[in-house]
Each structure stands twice: as C-alpha cells, then as structure tokens.
Write an enzyme that holds these catalytic residues in place. Structure first.
Site, PDB file in Angstrom:
ATOM      1  N   SER A   9      81.081 -10.110 -21.383  1.00 15.96           N
ATOM      2  CA  SER A   9      81.814  -8.848 -21.355  1.00 15.96           C
ATOM      3  C   SER A   9      81.110  -7.876 -20.427  1.00 15.96           C
ATOM      4  CB  SER A   9      81.890  -8.243 -22.761  1.00 15.96           C
ATOM      5  OG  SER A   9      82.349  -6.907 -22.687  1.00 15.96           O
ATOM      6  N   HIS A  10      81.857  -6.877 -19.928  1.00 15.24           N
ATOM      7  CA  HIS A  10      81.252  -5.812 -19.129  1.00 15.24           C
ATOM      8  C   HIS A  10      80.302  -4.975 -19.974  1.00 15.24           C
ATOM      9  CE1 HIS A  10      84.258  -6.845 -16.230  1.00 15.24           C
ATOM     10  NE2 HIS A  10      83.829  -5.925 -15.398  1.00 15.24           N
ATOM     11  N   SER A  11      80.523  -4.993 -21.275  1.00 18.07           N
ATOM     12  CA  SER A  11      79.744  -4.143 -22.170  1.00 18.07           C
ATOM     13  C   SER A  11      78.900  -5.003 -23.104  1.00 18.07           C
ATOM     14  CB  SER A  11      80.707  -3.269 -22.983  1.00 18.07           C
ATOM     15  OG  SER A  11      80.112  -2.874 -24.190  1.00 18.07           O
ATOM     16  N   GLY A  43      78.961  -3.724 -16.705  1.00 15.10           N
ATOM     17  CA  GLY A  43      79.128  -4.704 -15.620  1.00 15.10           C
ATOM     18  C   GLY A  43      78.767  -6.080 -16.135  1.00 15.10           C
ATOM     19  N   SER A  69      86.163  -9.265 -13.442  1.00 13.49           N
ATOM     20  CA  SER A  69      84.930  -9.730 -12.827  1.00 13.49           C
ATOM     21  C   SER A  69      84.070 -10.513 -13.814  1.00 13.49           C
ATOM     22  CB  SER A  69      84.132  -8.570 -12.227  1.00 13.49           C
ATOM     23  OG  SER A  69      83.574  -7.771 -13.231  1.00 13.49           O
TER      24      SER A  69
END
Lengths: 223, 208
Positions: A9-11, A43, A69
C-alpha cells in the site's frame, strides 16, 4: 506450510491495518505488510516489497495492492524475485481481497486458489435468474442444509465456506450466490432457520456439497 | 564517434539538475490532476542517483543506466519510480556491455525504454501520460538513426518529446491518478510527459 501474503500500500498504516484485520480470521497465515516509502512517507518502495517477498518465499506468495503505482512496484519486485513464477498478484480490492485470500490460505489452498479467492470478491454478483440461464446443465451434486447457528450467515461462516470451496475444483452456488465469494454469501443475509440450496458442478462437486453439509450442520462450530 | 559512459553520467547529472530546477513547476503541474508530488519525487530520486554514481562510478553506459533504474525504483515512491525504473532497466539491457553506443543501438535502447514504460503502466498513446512524450521521441529517433549521427538522434528525440508533452494539454486522462478526474483533466499538461521531455533534453545536452 501455507501460502504467504504480502500487502503493498502507499500507506504503512493501511498495509499494517489490513494485515492486522485479515490475521484475525487467518491466525496461521503469514501476512507481511509493505506500505509507505523507506523514509516513512506516502508511496511505495521497491526495497520494502522485495524484502517482504524474500521473507514470504516458500510455498507461493500472493500479493495484494492498492492504487496504481503499488501494482507497478509489486510487479517490478516480482520480476526481481528469486522465483518470479511463485509470486502472484491478485487484482482485487485491498481489504476485502486480503481477507478472502487469508481465509483461503488458512484452509490450505494453493497460491492460484488464494489469488482466485481474492479476485472473486471483485466479480459483480450474478443475479439468480441470470445464473439459471448460464447453468443449462443440471448440477453434478445438490443438497439443502438448514442454518442452525444463532447468528446465521455472517462474516465468519461466509469466510469458511468461500475459503474451503476456493480450494476445490467445483463451481458451487448457494441460493444462487457464488460459493467462492465471501461477499456474495454475506449478501444473502440468511438468518437462522434459512435453508441453503447448494448446487455444485465439476470434479469436486460431491466433496463440495459434503463440505457444506458438515459445515452448516455443525453450525460452523458456533452456538 | 558514439556515446560512452562519460555521456551517460553527464546525461544523468543534467537530468538531476533539470529535476532540481523544474521541481516546483512539476509540483504545480501535478497539483490539479495528481497528488502534487511528482517534482518532489523526481528531484529526490535523481539526487539519490547522483549519490550512487559517486559511490560506485559505473564502467559502461549500461551499468550507469541499471544503477539509475534500481535507485529510482527504490527512492521515487510514486508511479514514476517503477515507470522510469523499468525504462532505464530495459534501456540498460538493450545496451548490454557496449562502451560505445552507435546511432542504431541508441534508437533501439530508447525504443526498449518506451516499451518498458508501456509494459509497466499499460498506457497507450493518447491516455495523457509520459507515453505521449516517449512514443513520438522514439519515432523521431528511429527516423534519424539511419544517418548514423547520435547527436542528431538525441536532438530529434528531445524535440519530439517536448512537442509530445504539449500535446497532452487537451487530452482526457485515462491512466493514473489523473484519470479519477475525468473531464476535469482536460486543459492540464501531464507532469510525467514533461519530466520525460526534460530527461530526453538532458540526453541531447550531454552529447554536445
């Protein structure tokens, strides 16, 4: 050994929280969160994901991801993995897909079945009337089982049914819902006393109906 | 005379300078249609590339691009990380161990970079992404490679990429974070296409 899961995950908080939630329903499954960047920002990090894939390697790894992403970073990391073919990316909503995958892994399903369990969450529910159109052939095995546990069909029974069935080579419907989809089973909103009509087709059809008979008959081990 | 490892290092250095100079511009472009981190991410990524190049100077252009690929994938954080990472990695693979890049090899490496971006991001021309800068760039490179002049190839690629970036203004975003905005993405220039044009301009500048 069971299939291991990696959450990208981004977080970091999302990855940690989703892993924590899924672990509640799959205590024996290794679920590794790989969220955020190396320096704690929002990110994704190739290094973090590669480290998680390395730690998870063994009997197959299924990766769950969030936004764009994260998918690309997971794909890149998988390409660099020692055995790229043992890493499967599930195209599924992160939280629901992870829970479904964890439950399937807990029941001993292989990596392909775990991935499928996660992705089954995504598929739009088939309307029972349409489902009858699709299944022209009579099912290989059927059964009718009454829900005897107090709470009826809720998350845990739905997870047990979907998890167990995802490891079998059979197409199973329960009152028209896809038996391998935890969310569809929960959407039946079937309370105590409801009779579940099970139809199964495929090599494991009889095994699948037998599995449901034992599970439903025992009240899913609940009061 | 082809391109050597000195060119590759100059290219990456000029790219790092361009990302630092255009950091705010890229952030401003990313704000209305993304998460306003593109300038920040690219600047950080290329600064990390500079550190790595200083730590272990590469011996071939391919080695320099591979180091860049791994560093960008790890340090950028956003979608640009795996996209540029894959681009540099595929270009590095296309170059192999050559220490003197001729025009034909250069065009092939640029094509490999573009194909890597497409494979990773699954975007097509017209989706309002960096592909809209890269595709005209590799077409221009292929068209000029026959003359055997690497500088001409790089200049043609840079000019085409810049025009390609401008061409994203009226496009409706169909990939990435901007696609969530639908019609509202029209009228904004794609920040990934702009950073791609900056990187390709740096490649041409490094050959002068």
């Amino acid at each position: 050994m069971t299939v291991r899961l990696v959450v990208v995950s981004h977080s970091a908080k999302i990855a940690d929280g989703a892993a924590e939630l899924a672990a509640q329903m799959a205590p024996d499954v290794l679920i590794l969160p790989a969220g955020g960047t190396d320096d704690g920002r929002i990110g994704t990090s190739l290094e973090k994901v590669m480290a998680a894939l390395e730690q998870a390697s063994g009997d197959g790894v299924v990766v769950l991801t969030d936004l764009g992403s994260a998918v690309m970073t997971a794909e890149s990391a998988a390409e660099f993995a020692a055995d790229p073919d043992s890493v499967l990316l599930a195209d599924a909503p992160l939280v629901e897909g992870l829970v479904a995958a964890a439950v399937a892994a807990q029941t001993g399903a292989d990596a392909a079945a775990v991935k499928d369990a996660a992705e089954a969450v995504y598929r739009p529910p088939v309307h029972p009337a349409e489902a009858e159109h699709v299944h022209q052939q009579p099912p290989d095995a059927t059964g009718d089982f009454e829900l005897v546990n107090q709470a009826g069909m809720h998350a845990r029974p739905a997870a047990k049914i979907a998890g167990g069935l995802s490891a079998m080579d059979a197409d199973v419907t329960v009152n028209g819902a896809d038996g391998a989809s935890m969310t569809e089973l929960m959407m039946l909103a079937a309370g105590k006393g409801t009779v579940l009509h099970v139809e199964a087709s495929g090599p494991d059809a009889a095994k699948a109906v037998g599995y449901l008979e034992r599970l439903v008959g025992s009240g899913f081990g609940e009061p | 005379m082809g391109l050597d490892v000195g060119w590759a290092v100059r290219w990456l250095t000029l790219s790092a300078q361009a990302m630092a100079e255009h950091r705010v511009e890229l952030i401003e472009l990313d704000r209305p249609i993304g998460d306003s981190d593109h300038g920040e991410n690219m600047d950080r990524g290329f600064k990390a590339v500079m550190d790595k190049l200083a730590e272990a100077p590469p011996e071939t252009p391919g080695a320099a691009l591979k180091l860049t690929a791994m560093t960008l994938m790890s340090k950028v954080g956003g979608a640009a990380g795996p996209l540029y990472g894959t681009a540099f990695l595929r270009a590095a693979t296309a170059l192999g161990s050559t220490s003197d890049i001729d025009a034909a090899t250069l065009a092939t490496a640029l094509q490999a970079a573009r194909d890597g971006i497409v494979a990773r991001g699954k975007a097509e021309s017209g989706d309002k992404t960096m592909v809209d800068a890269w595709t005209p760039a590799i077409e221009a490179a292929a068209a000029t490679a026959g003359d055997g002049d690497v500088r001409k190839v790089l200049l043609a690629a840079a000019e085409a990429a810049e025009a390609g970036a401008v061409s994203t203004d009226p496009m409706l975003a169909r990939k990435g974070r901007a696609s969530y905005l639908g019609e509202r993405s029209i009228g904004h220039r794609d920040p990934g296409a702009v950073s791609s044009a900056l990187i390709l301009r740096a490649a041409a500048g490094a050959a002068e």
